[in-house]
Design an enzyme around this catalytic site. Structure first.
Site, PDB file in Angstrom:
ATOM      1  N   GLU A 111       0.614  -1.021  -0.055  1.00 39.31           N
ATOM      2  CA  GLU A 111      -0.017   0.045  -0.043  1.00 39.31           C
ATOM      3  C   GLU A 111       0.842   1.286   0.081  1.00 39.31           C
ATOM      4  OE1 GLU A 111      -3.387   1.934   3.002  1.00 39.31           O
ATOM      5  OE2 GLU A 111      -2.224  -0.048   3.695  1.00 39.31           O
ATOM      6  N   ILE A 148       1.388   4.955   1.195  1.00 39.99           N
ATOM      7  CA  ILE A 148       0.896   5.580   2.441  1.00 39.99           C
ATOM      8  C   ILE A 148       1.237   7.268   2.103  1.00 39.99           C
ATOM      9  CG2 ILE A 148       0.922   6.194   4.679  1.00 39.99           C
ATOM     10  CD1 ILE A 148      -0.053   3.251   4.161  1.00 39.99           C
ATOM     11  N   ASP A 172      13.288  -2.400  14.683  1.00 37.52           N
ATOM     12  CA  ASP A 172      14.052  -1.458  13.725  1.00 37.52           C
ATOM     13  C   ASP A 172      13.299  -0.102  13.936  1.00 37.52           C
ATOM     14  OD1 ASP A 172      15.735  -0.381  12.362  1.00 37.52           O
ATOM     15  OD2 ASP A 172      15.215  -1.102  10.379  1.00 37.52           O
TER      16      ASP A 172
END
Length: 291
Positions: free
Chosen positions: A95, A97, A198
């Site tokens: 997706e 964003i 992370d």
């Protein structure tokens, strides 16, 4: 050899089927290892990550990490649509964003969301299989002892690699290893928590609704202070984030004093990826605990 548009078209075909057509593509991010491309297709926009110089499953593991997060947090995690290989390229289609403007509760939401993630527990530290942090293999052999896991699965592999690649001398390797005997005395016991793995500011996006979205995980079950320490290493997180987090699950006293121990891992990652510019930061931490 494919040209880039042919690569993009094949990715769309493999991931979404023959009915989806490429309209345009533009580079939005380029690092040492990956390229990020915004794909405009007949059914909407997507984010395509490409690389060609790593293990063939590296983006598959990233996709699995995103799926893991999506199932375990209310924060937005990008949907994934396809992962595989085209020509010499590994790809992950997800997706797209778009960036938004922070809402007033952005940092509080992020703090609550990370606390919610960390409340997802497991009986063992680690994960059922290895994955990656950036382009480096992240070992996840499961154990019920955090100190053993941290030393054997996090510090030792990257310390050994740095020595093998002549980034550190033998005397410093030995001095680094001398810190192991003091770690247990300063790390408070915790249940294994599901970690992003992370967590630096570049891996948190502000979505169009002004709310946080997590990307690029290196998930495993670990000590929750790892994520908090990593978030402090390079900065970029507002104090409201930490306050909100601690309103749900407070940290044990003394976190500031032991934060450097956790950050030895991301600093070793950066040392191995980018070279000796990160060695002084490691040396300062080691010298703080070992005389």
């Amino acid at each position: 050899m494919y040209d880039l548009n042919e690569i993009y078209e094949k990715v769309l075909f493999q991931s979404l089927g023959p009915q989806v057509k490429l309209k345009s593509a533009s580079l939005v991010a380029a690092g040492n290892h990956n390229q990020g491309i915004r794909i405009e297709a007949s059914v909407g926009d997507f984010f395509l990550k490409l690389n060609f110089d790593h293990e063939k499953d590296i983006l598959l593991k990233e996709s699995e990490g995103l799926d893991y997060l999506r199932k375990n947090t209310f924060l937005q995690i990008p949907e994934t649509f396809g992962c595989g290989r085209v020509g010499d390229y590994n790809f992950l289609l997800s997706e797209f964003i778009p960036s938004g403007r922070y809402q007033l509760d952005y940092w509080e939401t992020l703090g609550f969301g990370l606390a919610d993630l960390h409340l997802k527990t497991n009986s063992l530290f680690g994960l059922k299989e290895d994955n990656y942090i950036a382009s480096l293999v992240q070992k996840n052999l499961q154990t019920n002892n955090w100190i053993d896991f941290y030393i054997e699965q996090r510090l030792e592999p990257l310390l050994g690699k740095a020595y093998f690649d002549r980034l550190i001398p033998l005397d410093f390797l030995k001095k680094f290893q001398s810190i192991y005997q003091v770690i247990e005395s300063i790390i408070p016991p915790e249940k294994p928590s599901l970690l992003h793995g992370d967590l630096w500011s570049g891996n948190v996006l502000c979505n169009p609704e002004g709310q946080p979205c997590l990307i690029d995980p290196a998930v495993y079950f670990g000590h929750r202070e790892m994520d908090l320490a990593f978030s402090r290493l390079f900065g970029g997180f507002d104090s409201r984030f930490y306050q909100s987090y601690e309103s749900i699950i407070p940290l044990e006293p003394g976190f500031e004093a032991r934060m450097g121990i956790y950050n030895l891992y991301p600093l070793l990652v950066h040392l191995n990826l980018f070279g000796t510019a990160y060695l002084p930061g490691i040396e300062r931490i080691i010298h703080r605990y070992v005389r």
